[in-house]
Design an enzyme around this catalytic site. Structure first.
Site, PDB file in Angstrom:
ATOM      1  N   LYS A  82       0.766  -1.320  -0.003  1.00  0.00           N
ATOM      2  CA  LYS A  82      -0.027  -0.079   0.001  1.00  0.00           C
ATOM      3  C   LYS A  82       0.887   1.106  -0.019  1.00  0.00           C
ATOM      4  CE  LYS A  82      -4.430   0.963   0.250  1.00  0.00           C
ATOM      5  NZ  LYS A  82      -5.761   0.235  -0.147  1.00  0.00           N
TER       6      LYS A  82
ATOM      7  N   ASP B 221      -6.863   4.312  -4.287  1.00  0.00           N
ATOM      8  CA  ASP B 221      -7.881   4.115  -3.051  1.00  0.00           C
ATOM      9  C   ASP B 221      -8.266   5.464  -2.858  1.00  0.00           C
ATOM     10  OD1 ASP B 221      -7.946   2.129  -0.641  1.00  0.00           O
ATOM     11  OD2 ASP B 221      -7.555   3.949   0.316  1.00  0.00           O
TER      12      ASP B 221
END
Ligand code: NDP
Ligand code: 2IT
Length: 452
Positions: free
Chosen positions: A125, A165
């Site tokens: 991430k 995201d």
């Protein structure tokens, strides 16, 4: 002290102030407790301690110039968490709240989620504390270019494949990919969520929301029920929330709420196709606030955020189902109780870790059909995996083909979580089943790979 409790304490001591990371580790690790006895080989190889430590965390400076010529400095992050079953894979978040603890919690969750998808993807991430809100397209482009100026050296189609995201959608992926291509002189599947014209997959924008609804339908199916005619509370109004509403409408359910960080709208008559189109244009094209929905449709009520409240009134309406699709910790214990008291029987998490540990306990105690994010929202990264496959094959699948595969994957995730919860003596405890099923695959791959 047990191995797991000991480890959680160690993680907290070694990573001070990373509260979201502590929360994610504690939630996952506690549910892995029963695996300790069944898998002495994992204990012997110290898999538990190895899996909570990222392979590497990359922190960098991102300087960029605004439209007035002022120079700003943002923090950049990429946490490459675990590569045991495939290249690092996971989104980028651009939001002022982003810090290392948040990126680590998301990367850690991603390892187990990606394992559940059945596809060969490791976990990672990244992101930045950059706030795209109120910025011009040119400012967003210059920021994305500055971000990629460092990120490019760490990623690659067989190494690490970022995606979107919060705050990173089609526009940002376009600028990031454009710049990667320019400086690498390579057109490869290094990012997912790309536009259809340049290597994207059909259904990727829809996939997270559709997947969360498919997962809810699977949970209901175990009880012989369906979503048809059910009312739904949806939070957020971004990518995940929009396509959650779309699929709910398609399946004959009635979404009644949407929100952003300023407040929420409640539309008792239901958000129908036309109203959803308005909300999509408002959010994706005009980049406005959800308040405008209630200005356009007089039957809807807008409630601004009230920071003095210890609960979110969005979760305090009568409904059958709930789809938290905004951000972490948006459902606390009181919200969970309000949901249950209002008749909600199904909670399917589009967002990552939207429910606090106390909230989760309420859902489990009350036997709510509760689909945790790493299972329920895995459709997004699953279709990212399908985008990678299409890029490698240099072809593209039809909408129907991708949707069929997405539905098959959501069914498989549900089955793995359900069957595993059953095998561990608590049938229908989806967090337990999802955590263990996701973990065991990665742990076996780590074991096979030796101590690295
Ligand atoms: P978007 O940026 O498209 O939308 C985010 C929405 O949530 C916006 O309405 C935003 O409101 C609201 N929001 C964000 N942060 C906060 C906050 N701190 N407080 C209140 N509201 C907030 O993001 P996505 O829809 O892509 O992501 C939503 C959630 O889903 C996140 O938890 C993400 O990690 C998760 N997720 C996303 C996937 C994807 O494929 N995109 C896949 C799996 C999970 P505002 O505009 O006011 O900020
Ligand atoms: O949290 C997530 O799974 C995402 N933001 C999607 C990640 C991806 O690589 O598609």
């Amino acid at each position: 002290m047990s191995l797991i409790k000991d480890l959680v304490e160690k993680v907290k001591a070694k990573n001070p102030a990373e509260v979201e990371f502590h929360q994610a580790v504690e939630e996952v690790m506690e549910s892995l407790e029963p695996t300790v006895e069944r898998h002495p080989e994992f204990v012997k190889a110290n898999i538990y301690e190895r899996i909570v430590e990222p392979d590497r965390s990359i922190l960098f400076r991102v300087p960029w110039v605004d439209d007035k010529g002022n120079v700003h400095v943002q923090k950049g992050f990429r946490v490459e968490y675990n590569m045991a079953i495939g290249p690092y894979k996971g989104g980028l978040r651009f939001h002022p709240s982003v810090n290392l603890g948040i990126i680590k919690f998301l990367g850690f969750e991603q390892v187990f989620k990606n394992s559940l998808t059945t596809l060969p993807m490791g976990g990672g991430k990244g992101g930045s504390d950059f706030d795209p809100k109120g910025k011009s397209d040119n400012e967003v482009m210059r920021f994305c270019q500055a971000f990629m100026r460092e990120l490019f050296r760490h990623i690659g189609p067989n190494t690490d494949v970022p995606a979107g995201d919060i705050g990173v959608g089609g526009r940002e992926i376009g600028y990031l990919f454009g710049y990667y291509k320019k400086i690498r002189n390579e057109h490869t599947g290094v990012l997912t969520g790309k536009g259809l014209e340049y290597g994207g997959s059909l259904i990727r924008p829809e996939a997270t929301g559709y997947g969360a609804v498919y997962f809810a339908a699977e949970m209901l199916n175990v009880k012989g029920e369906s979503l048809e005619g059910k009312t739904a509370l949806v939070s957020g109004s971004g990518n995940v929330a929009q396509f959650t509403c779309e699929k709910l409408i398609d399946l004959g359910a009635k979404p009644m709420t949407l929100s952003d960080s300023s407040g929420y709208i409640y539309d008792e008559a239901g958000i129908d196709r036309e109203k959803l189109d308005f909300a999509m244009d408002l959010k994706n094209v005009r980049r406005g606030r959800i308040k405008e929905y209630a200005e356009k449709y007089s039957g809807a009520v807008y409630t601004p955020v009230d920071p003095s409240l210890d609960y979110n009134p969005l979760w305090n309406h009568k409904a059958d189902t709930a789809f938290p699709s905004a951000t972490q910790n948006e459902i606390n214990e009181k919200d969970a109780r309000n949901l249950v008291n209002n008749g909600v029987k199904v909670v399917s998490e589009g967002a990552n870790m939207p429910t606090t540990p106390e909230g989760i306990n309420v859902f489990l105690d009350k036997k709510i059909l509760y689909g945790p994010g790493k299972a329920a929202n895995a459709g997004g990264v699953a279709v990212s995996g399908l985008e990678m496959s299409q890029n490698s094959l240099r072809l593209s699948w039809s909408r129907e083909e991708v949707d069929q595969k997405l539905q098959g994957i959501m069914k498989a995730i549900h089955k793995a979580a359900y069957e595993t919860s059953k095998a561990y003596g608590d049938a229908g405890n989806y967090p337990l089943g999802a955590n263990i099923a996701g973990f065991v695959k990665v742990a076996k791959a780590m074991l096979a790979g030796g101590v690295v």
